[in-house]
Design a protein around this motif. Structure first.
Motif, mmCIF file in Angstrom:
data_model
loop_
_atom_site.group_PDB
_atom_site.id
_atom_site.type_symbol
_atom_site.label_atom_id
_atom_site.label_comp_id
_atom_site.label_asym_id
_atom_site.label_seq_id
_atom_site.Cartn_x
_atom_site.Cartn_y
_atom_site.Cartn_z
ATOM 1 N N ARG A 1 0.680 -1.143 -0.145
ATOM 2 C CA ARG A 1 -0.103 0.096 0.039
ATOM 3 C C ARG A 1 0.852 1.358 0.099
ATOM 4 N NH1 ARG A 1 -5.008 -1.539 4.277
ATOM 5 N NH2 ARG A 1 -5.708 -3.281 3.092
ATOM 6 N N TRP B 1 -8.850 -0.339 -2.193
ATOM 7 C CA TRP B 1 -6.953 -0.575 -2.505
ATOM 8 C C TRP B 1 -7.077 -1.096 -3.783
ATOM 9 C CZ3 TRP B 1 -3.079 2.131 -1.059
ATOM 10 C CH2 TRP B 1 -3.316 2.806 0.219
ATOM 11 N N SER C 1 -3.606 -8.138 -2.474
ATOM 12 C CA SER C 1 -3.089 -7.512 -1.393
ATOM 13 C C SER C 1 -1.624 -7.573 -1.177
ATOM 14 C CB SER C 1 -3.771 -7.144 -0.097
ATOM 15 O OG SER C 1 -3.767 -8.681 0.374
#
Length: 479
Positions: A10, A97, A407
């Motif tokens: 991230r 995200w 992720s």
């Protein structure tokens, strides 16, 4: 280490794209000076930090295949104590995200091209003579050329752009003898001859300091300001860059859907018990098709019935429900996700929306994870017409964990891409140094192409093997 890899991913998504944008914008739009120097070098440091962070993550935790990265995300999202599945959570997590990652990649590619084009074409420093002139009260006048030398053409044509040393005579103060001044200038078409005029900047009171000239007045002003490109060219580049940014936003929204905030489940929602059955192709017909709006989900239906003009085909996760098979579109690779998700039971729930597009929907598994996706609006309408809404129980004490299948991408980055990114950062830093020469164009090309070339070269030596065997993909039966 799993949570650390997610945080690194991230952080790189935000800092890396921001660094690219700041570096390209600062170099393209700011005048030469301490501000531009500080901005561009801070951006280079941020990009270098992103490469170091990704490399450190891969070295510490180990490189995994994208399929294994999906498995790590699923392991992290499972609840320690699986629920019974009789109640729904009162609140669903937001999912932003996935959209951010896709949009970041779509924006980073054109930004990198703009960056290296301007780095290769621009002058890193305005030089001593332009600097002295720009700091005083200069004037720009059209002056005749009295001598031409050192001509270098960009091509064999007589109309090709060229660089040459041009000499003009600057008016002396107080009516004295004219002072000759020579400067090197680029002309876009051909070579200026003796007697032709060029816009020239100089100091009327101190002509002995030299002059700056070019084929246009805007180019002279850009040299004095230390701009990468003339103002008009920079404006065009900025507009094209803005169009690319808008296109990146649209690409991210089309692939993953708009970013979602947290939502509270309540009246008006639809909930179905569902079981993941595998991946299959869904054919979405245009709204108003007389053939109906049901799903056509044959995995091998490359030319299946119902695929008329204007139809859209895409892979979906197929969910078995009491109303038939329902296609759920994920913001991930369906064929990588299906072996992990097949057999999972839970709730498919959504809040009905308009008749077009895709409706945001979520699959809440009994073992505690929430998978965001999108349901074709035609499917949502079919289900609403085929069944009477059943009451469902909302448990405020039940909590889920968001399953972000992409992720853990920070652990899946190939070594070739990391090496190429490091080369690109070094190339950008070299092009920021106040040194001019013909090497700049080749360095810019190398910096722009390095990630792709290094990835292709290292790929010839084989890819890492998966740490876990891949399960066979099951395709749901045709609806």
């Amino acid at each position: 280490m799993s949570a650390g890899a997610v945080r690194v991913g991230r952080g790189v998504t935000v800092v890396g794209v921001a660094g690219l944008v700041v570096l390209a914008g600062g170099w393209l739009l700011l005048d030469a000076g301490p501000l531009r120097t500080a901005v561009v070098w801070a951006a280079v440091a941020a990009l270098a930090g992103c490469v170091v962070a990704l490399t450190g993550t891969v070295l510490r935790a180990g490189r995994v295949t994208p399929a294994r990265g999906y498995g790590l995300a699923l392991d992290a999202a499972r609840a320690p104590a699986p629920g019974t599945g009789t109640a729904l959570p009162a609140v669903l997590h937001g999912s932003r995200w996935a959209w951010a990652r896709v949009t970041a990649v779509a924006l980073a590619v054109p930004t990198a091209l703009v960056l290296f084009c301007t780095l290769g074409a621009g002058t890193p420093d305005r030089g001593a003579v332009p600097g002295r002139i720009a700091d005083a009260d200069y004037v720009i006048k059209e002056l005749p050329v009295v001598a031409v030398g050192g001509v270098e053409r960009a091509g064999s044509s007589s109309r090709a752009s060229s660089e040459a040393d041009y000499t003009v005579r600057l008016p002396a103060p107080h009516g004295g003898a004219a002072v000759p001044a020579t400067f090197r200038a680029e002309v876009h078409r051909g070579v200026r001859q003796v007697g032709d005029t060029l816009p020239v900047a100089y100091l009327p009171q101190r002509p002995e300091l030299g002059a700056v000239g070019a084929d246009t007045r805007s180019a002279v002003e850009a040299q004095l300001a230390g701009r990468t490109l003339p103002y008009g060219t920079a404006a065009v580049a900025g507009v094209l860059w803005g169009v690319a940014a808008l296109a990146a936003f649209c690409v991210g929204t089309a692939v993953t859907g708009p970013p979602r905030g947290g939502r509270r489940v309540g009246k008006g929602w639809t909930a179905l018990r569902a079981t993941a059955a595998g991946v299959a192709e869904h054919v979405e017909r245009p709204t108003g098709d007389d053939a109906g709006t049901g799903a056509d989900t044959g995995a091998g239906s490359g030319s299946g019935a119902g695929a008329g003009k204007g139809s859209a085909r895409y892979a979906c996760l197929i969910l078995h429900t009491d109303t038939g098979d329902v296609p759920l579109r994920l913001a991930a690779s369906h064929r990588r996700a299906a072996p992990l998700l097949t057999g999972a039971a839970g709730w498919l729930l959504w809040k009905p929306a308009g008749p077009r597009g895709k409706v945001p929907a979520d699959f809440v598994a009994d073992d505690g994870w929430q998978l965001p996706g999108r349901l074709p609006a035609a499917e949502a309408a079919r289900i609403a017409a085929a069944r009477t809404p059943d009451p469902f129980t909302v448990d405020t004490a039940r909590h889920t964990r968001l399953l972000e299948l992409g992720s853990h991408w920070a652990r899946t980055v190939p070594a070739g891409v990391l090496l190429g990114a490091a080369v690109s950062v070094v190339a950008a830093g070299a092009l920021l140094l106040p040194v001019d020469g013909g090497w700049r164009a080749w360095t810019a090309v190398a910096g722009a192409a390095a990630p792709l070339l290094c990835w292709m070269i290292t790929g010839l030596f084989g890819a890492p093997r998966a740490t876990t065997p891949a399960a066979p993909v099951e395709a749901g039966p045709a609806a």
